[in-house]
Scaffold this motif. Structure first.
Motif, PDB file in Angstrom:
ATOM      1  N   GLN A  96      24.951 -45.074 124.359  1.00  0.00           N
ATOM      2  CA  GLN A  96      26.223 -44.477 123.959  1.00  0.00           C
ATOM      3  C   GLN A  96      26.413 -44.513 122.442  1.00  0.00           C
ATOM      4  N   LEU A  97      26.090 -45.629 121.834  1.00  0.00           N
ATOM      5  CA  LEU A  97      26.268 -45.748 120.380  1.00  0.00           C
ATOM      6  C   LEU A  97      25.277 -44.867 119.623  1.00  0.00           C
ATOM      7  N   ASP A  98      24.058 -44.748 120.130  1.00  0.00           N
ATOM      8  CA  ASP A  98      23.083 -43.844 119.508  1.00  0.00           C
ATOM      9  C   ASP A  98      23.574 -42.403 119.579  1.00  0.00           C
ATOM     10  N   SER A  99      24.137 -42.048 120.719  1.00  0.00           N
ATOM     11  CA  SER A  99      24.684 -40.705 120.897  1.00  0.00           C
ATOM     12  C   SER A  99      25.848 -40.459 119.942  1.00  0.00           C
ATOM     13  N   LEU A 100      26.714 -41.436 119.807  1.00  0.00           N
ATOM     14  CA  LEU A 100      27.844 -41.321 118.887  1.00  0.00           C
ATOM     15  C   LEU A 100      27.352 -41.181 117.449  1.00  0.00           C
ATOM     16  N   GLU A 101      26.351 -41.955 117.077  1.00  0.00           N
ATOM     17  CA  GLU A 101      25.799 -41.884 115.725  1.00  0.00           C
ATOM     18  C   GLU A 101      25.235 -40.487 115.440  1.00  0.00           C
ATOM     19  N   ARG A 102      24.488 -39.931 116.397  1.00  0.00           N
ATOM     20  CA  ARG A 102      23.950 -38.574 116.219  1.00  0.00           C
ATOM     21  C   ARG A 102      25.087 -37.567 116.075  1.00  0.00           C
ATOM     22  N   HIS A 103      26.118 -37.707 116.862  1.00  0.00           N
ATOM     23  CA  HIS A 103      27.261 -36.795 116.817  1.00  0.00           C
ATOM     24  C   HIS A 103      27.962 -36.866 115.451  1.00  0.00           C
ATOM     25  N   LEU A 104      28.133 -38.062 114.937  1.00  0.00           N
ATOM     26  CA  LEU A 104      28.838 -38.252 113.671  1.00  0.00           C
ATOM     27  C   LEU A 104      28.002 -37.792 112.471  1.00  0.00           C
ATOM     28  N   GLU A 105      26.690 -37.789 112.616  1.00  0.00           N
ATOM     29  CA  GLU A 105      25.815 -37.354 111.530  1.00  0.00           C
ATOM     30  C   GLU A 105      25.690 -35.839 111.443  1.00  0.00           C
ATOM     31  N   LYS A 106      26.139 -35.114 112.440  1.00  0.00           N
ATOM     32  CA  LYS A 106      26.056 -33.654 112.408  1.00  0.00           C
ATOM     33  C   LYS A 106      26.963 -33.112 111.319  1.00  0.00           C
ATOM     34  N   PRO A 107      26.450 -32.074 110.586  1.00  0.00           N
ATOM     35  CA  PRO A 107      27.269 -31.486 109.502  1.00  0.00           C
ATOM     36  C   PRO A 107      28.446 -30.655 110.041  1.00  0.00           C
TER      37      PRO A 107
END
Length: 107
Positions: A96-107
């Motif tokens: 879940q946290l990895d998914s959140l990190e990827r989501h937050l890194e999107k431009p």
């Protein structure tokens, strides 16, 4: 003694008591008699017997009696259900946290 729905409940209940965790810490270094555990914890022998019974019911220790001496030994297999439960939750939250990190890194 309370009845538990599964092994995990019994293990969690047994580990909730600080004196039992202290007993398990000592037993992780090798066998110990009830008298040795009593001396270590400052708890009387009748209470040590109750703690040992709770730990045995949870599958965390075994005890054997020779005459008047009761010797206890840790059972590492008793921790398997707890370890599996924790690993499952850790995997879930890591994902879940990895998914959140990827989501937050999107431009």
């Amino acid at each position: 003694m309370a009845k538990y729905s599964d092994g995990l409940d019994a293990v969690a209940s047994a580990l909730a008591q600080p004196s039992r965790r202290q007993i398990l810490s000592r037993l992780s270094t090798g066998e110990a008699t009830s008298s040795e555990l009593s001396e270590l914890t400052g708890i009387g022998l009748p209470t040590i017997a109750k703690h040992a019974a709770a730990l045995a019911d949870a599958g965390l220790i075994t005890s054997r009696k020779s005459g008047r001496v009761v010797t206890h030994r840790i059972r590492t297999v008793g921790f398997d259900d707890l370890q599996t439960w924790i690993a499952t939750r850790k995997l879930f939250w890591d994902t879940q946290l990895d998914s959140l990190e990827r989501h937050l890194e999107k431009p």
